[in-house]
Design a protein around this motif. Structure first.
Motif, PDB file in Angstrom:
ATOM      1  N   MET A   1       0.933  -1.292  -0.097  1.00 15.11           N
ATOM      2  CA  MET A   1      -0.046   0.019   0.222  1.00 15.11           C
ATOM      3  C   MET A   1       0.867   1.062  -0.094  1.00 15.11           C
ATOM      4  N   ARG A   2       0.655   2.203  -0.883  1.00 12.64           N
ATOM      5  CA  ARG A   2       1.362   3.313  -0.970  1.00 12.64           C
ATOM      6  C   ARG A   2       0.624   4.636   0.017  1.00 12.64           C
ATOM      7  N   THR A   3       1.397   4.805   0.911  1.00 18.28           N
ATOM      8  CA  THR A   3       0.978   5.959   2.019  1.00 18.28           C
ATOM      9  C   THR A   3       0.655   7.019   1.433  1.00 18.28           C
ATOM     10  N   LYS A   4       1.211   7.692   0.414  1.00 19.82           N
ATOM     11  CA  LYS A   4       0.989   8.866  -0.259  1.00 19.82           C
ATOM     12  C   LYS A   4      -0.472   8.759  -1.201  1.00 19.82           C
ATOM     13  N   ALA A   5      -0.630   7.481  -1.619  1.00 18.22           N
ATOM     14  CA  ALA A   5      -1.996   7.614  -2.257  1.00 18.22           C
ATOM     15  C   ALA A   5      -3.323   7.413  -1.131  1.00 18.22           C
ATOM     16  N   ILE A   6      -2.832   6.876  -0.041  1.00 13.36           N
ATOM     17  CA  ILE A   6      -4.077   6.955   0.989  1.00 13.36           C
ATOM     18  C   ILE A   6      -4.206   8.322   1.382  1.00 13.36           C
ATOM     19  N   ALA A   7      -3.036   9.039   1.721  1.00 13.84           N
ATOM     20  CA  ALA A   7      -3.105  10.311   2.346  1.00 13.84           C
ATOM     21  C   ALA A   7      -3.890  11.403   1.317  1.00 13.84           C
ATOM     22  N   LYS A   8      -3.572  11.009   0.005  1.00 15.19           N
ATOM     23  CA  LYS A   8      -4.394  12.024  -0.687  1.00 15.19           C
ATOM     24  C   LYS A   8      -5.802  12.024  -0.879  1.00 15.19           C
ATOM     25  N   TYR A   9      -6.269  10.826  -0.940  1.00 16.14           N
ATOM     26  CA  TYR A   9      -7.599  10.519  -0.759  1.00 16.14           C
ATOM     27  C   TYR A   9      -8.334  10.952   0.636  1.00 16.14           C
ATOM     28  N   LEU A  10      -7.581  10.685   1.670  1.00  9.72           N
ATOM     29  CA  LEU A  10      -8.132  11.068   2.999  1.00  9.72           C
ATOM     30  C   LEU A  10      -8.025  12.650   3.093  1.00  9.72           C
ATOM     31  N   GLY A  11      -7.324  13.227   2.195  1.00  4.50           N
ATOM     32  CA  GLY A  11      -7.360  14.824   2.323  1.00  4.50           C
ATOM     33  C   GLY A  11      -8.611  15.209   1.615  1.00  4.50           C
ATOM     34  N   PHE A  12      -9.247  14.395   0.696  1.00  3.85           N
ATOM     35  CA  PHE A  12     -10.546  14.689   0.155  1.00  3.85           C
ATOM     36  C   PHE A  12     -11.666  14.643   1.258  1.00  3.85           C
ATOM     37  N   VAL A  13     -11.421  13.540   1.870  1.00  5.90           N
ATOM     38  CA  VAL A  13     -12.384  13.508   3.005  1.00  5.90           C
ATOM     39  C   VAL A  13     -12.273  14.357   4.028  1.00  5.90           C
ATOM     40  N   LEU A  14     -11.407  15.207   4.400  1.00  7.20           N
ATOM     41  CA  LEU A  14     -10.993  16.262   5.458  1.00  7.20           C
ATOM     42  C   LEU A  14     -12.018  17.339   4.608  1.00  7.20           C
ATOM     43  N   LEU A  15     -11.754  17.739   3.384  1.00 10.63           N
ATOM     44  CA  LEU A  15     -12.222  18.801   2.540  1.00 10.63           C
ATOM     45  C   LEU A  15     -13.745  18.710   2.707  1.00 10.63           C
ATOM     46  N   PHE A  16     -14.162  17.393   2.412  1.00  9.12           N
ATOM     47  CA  PHE A  16     -15.645  17.640   2.496  1.00  9.12           C
ATOM     48  C   PHE A  16     -16.228  17.620   3.796  1.00  9.12           C
ATOM     49  N   ASN A  17     -15.568  17.314   4.933  1.00 10.13           N
ATOM     50  CA  ASN A  17     -15.981  17.768   6.313  1.00 10.13           C
ATOM     51  C   ASN A  17     -15.938  19.178   6.383  1.00 10.13           C
ATOM     52  N   ALA A  18     -14.967  19.901   5.809  1.00 11.15           N
ATOM     53  CA  ALA A  18     -14.759  21.203   5.925  1.00 11.15           C
ATOM     54  C   ALA A  18     -16.150  21.949   5.574  1.00 11.15           C
ATOM     55  N   LEU A  19     -16.339  21.691   4.566  1.00 11.62           N
ATOM     56  CA  LEU A  19     -17.578  22.180   3.729  1.00 11.62           C
ATOM     57  C   LEU A  19     -18.738  22.510   4.913  1.00 11.62           C
ATOM     58  N   PHE A  20     -18.988  21.408   5.559  1.00 16.43           N
ATOM     59  CA  PHE A  20     -20.025  21.265   6.457  1.00 16.43           C
ATOM     60  C   PHE A  20     -19.746  22.110   8.017  1.00 16.43           C
ATOM     61  N   LEU A  21     -18.537  22.056   8.124  1.00 17.77           N
ATOM     62  CA  LEU A  21     -18.000  23.206   9.019  1.00 17.77           C
ATOM     63  C   LEU A  21     -18.274  24.215   8.933  1.00 17.77           C
ATOM     64  N   TYR A  22     -17.939  24.625   7.703  1.00 15.39           N
ATOM     65  CA  TYR A  22     -18.116  26.251   7.108  1.00 15.39           C
ATOM     66  C   TYR A  22     -19.439  26.804   7.345  1.00 15.39           C
TER      67      TYR A  22
END
Length: 481
Positions: A1-22
């Motif tokens: 498993m590539r850590t960078k690949a996982i981290a990139k898509y986890l970033g999308f997850v955080l951004l989606f949460n950020a939308l509702f936090l705003y």
């Protein structure tokens, strides 16, 4: 498993949460509430952490199944920690253990709460609390997949790791189309319910929050007394209908709407599921009439709401079921264990798996009677593979083992038997209320912190369907050897 690949898509997850936090922060800003700072701070932190891998990690064109599984499991865990930040920063009843518990309960759509005074929260925090249901109902991972490009099976790999194999039996579509279908049904039901609840007397804000909780089968309310606060038969009937619909396979709901022959009316599994619910409602109604002096209409009203609420894993309440007769409680516990159907937003073992268990049992008995015969197990006309049968049996056994182990651990913390047993069942099933100290109009605040952390893990195991977590752990252990 590539850590960078996982981290990139986890970033999308955080951004989606950020939308509702705003959005939640904006509500607090316009209403001049003291929750603006924790909500805005949390939104900014999620945005920065989410953007970081998008900027510094190159484009990932391909994701394998193992990486998809890691994104799914770690995405849920990361989301739950991120969602706890505004609670903990705001303070009040939110200690660290309470903030994590409330966040996990929201995202996993369990609906269990540590709050003794829900109405003491600001509107911004109430909206954020309900938003965690909306995000978690369809699944934060599926929401993210909805906006991602399908590059060389990226969407398919992650989707396969997120969705149960049983829920795909009725479909031969690509992952992208299935995700769109689920999203359309989910959002449509939410909008329709908001409109109906608003028309029936709820404020628009309350209608939005309760619709988020109902379609996600979560159950968070803006009121201390949950739906009992309104004492409105029209609202209760409407919610009962939508809780039932939300407990069905969303794909089949879509096929029903477009007039496909494969629909909720022709599905033998849904027919059996509905008959079991009706039987449970009638049994409890007669028991309440006999033992608690309810009238026929009162008994039917409350039995219908509570049975559908628990079997859909919503957990909303119109009264305290802890005072009901033992017979009624046992029936409700059954629905708390079995719960909704695959392909829905509900948790639990899932009725489909119980149906498949008995179908498999029937085939095994026939093979014993006629060893030379050739028999297959079918569900809705589809042949179930031996592999899927074994996977289902393994899931049911693991599920039962886990809730008994958690019950034992809770008992070791000096929690009484009924509370420990039902707390374990309702959290792994993502249902919410139980009996004893955690009954439908009570909360989990009286449990020790260790119990809250344990139950938080139990909720995540239930939402991630156990086998994914175990598989990922085995992969990581093997990798580190």
């Amino acid at each position: 498993m590539r850590t960078k690949a996982i981290a990139k898509y986890l970033g999308f997850v955080l951004l989606f949460n950020a939308l509702f936090l705003y959005i939640s922060a904006a509500i607090s800003f316009f209403l001049h509430e003291n929750s603006l700072t924790p909500l805005l701070y949390s939104a900014v932190v999620c945005t920065i952490l989410g953007l970081f891998p998008q900027i510094f990690v190159e484009k990932i064109d391909e994701i394998n199944f193992r990486e998809g599984m890691a994104i799914s499991v770690f995405g849920w865990i990361l989301t739950c920690f991120a969602g706890a930040v505004p609670y903990f920063m705001w303070g009040g009843e939110f200690t660290l253990a309470n903030a994590i518990f409330e966040s996990v309960s929201g995202y996993t759509t369990t609906g269990a709460t540590i709050l003794q005074n829900v109405e003491g929260l600001t509107n911004g925090l109430l909206f954020w609390r309900s938003s965690t249901h909306f995000i978690g109902g369809i699944g934060i991972i599926l929401f993210v997949l909805l906006i991602l490009p399908d590059s060389k099976g990226v969407r398919t790999s992650i989707y396969r790791s997120e969705v149960s194999g049983l829920s795909l039996m009725n479909f031969s579509m690509r992952a992208r189309r299935i995700i769109y279908i689920i999203s359309i049904v989910y959002i449509s039901l939410t909008v329709i319910l908001i409109t109906l609840l608003w028309a029936l007397g709820m404020s628009f804000f309350d209608a939005v929050c309760h619709s988020f909780g109902t379609i996600a089968t979560g159950g968070f309310s803006t009121k201390n007394l949950s739906i009992a606060h309104y004492n409105n038969v029209g609202i209760e009937v409407t919610l009962t209908i939508f809780m039932y619909l939300s407990s069905l396979h969303f794909g089949l709901l879509f096929l029903t709407f477009i007039g496909n022959k494969n629909n909720i009316f022709t599905s033998k599994v849904i027919q059996a599921y509905t008959l079991v619910i009706i039987a449970g409602i009638l049994l409890i109604t007669f028991n309440l009439m006999k033992s608690s002096n309810y009238s026929w209409s009162e008994g039917l009203r409350h039995a219908s709401f509570q049975v559908v609420s628990l079997t859909s894993t919503t957990g909303s309440a119109t009264l305290d079921t802890d005072v009901w007769p033992l017979f009624s409680k046992i029936i409700l516990i059954y629905f708390t264990i079995v719960c909704a159907m695959v392909g829905s937003t509900g948790g639990g073992i899932k009725f489909d798996r119980i149906y498949l268990f008995f179908a498999s049992l029937r085939r095994r008995i026939k093979l014993i009677q006629h060893p030379q015969g050739i028999y297959v197990t079918k569900m809705n006309g589809n042949i179930v593979t031996e592999e899927l049968e074994l996977q289902t049996m393994a899931f049911i056994i693991l599920y039962i083992i886990i809730f008994f182990v958690v019950t034992l651990l809770l008992s070791a913390m000096d929690i009484d038997g009924m509370t420990a047993f039902t707390a374990s069942i309702t959290t792994i099933g993502n249902v919410g209320p139980g009996f004893g100290k955690i009954s439908s109009l009570s909360n989990f605040s009286g449990l020790p912190d260790a119990a809250k952390y344990l139950l938080s893990v139990n909720m995540l195991l239930g939402r991630l369907e156990i086998l994914n977590v175990i598989t990922l752990l085995l992969i990581l252990i093997k990798k580190n050897k």
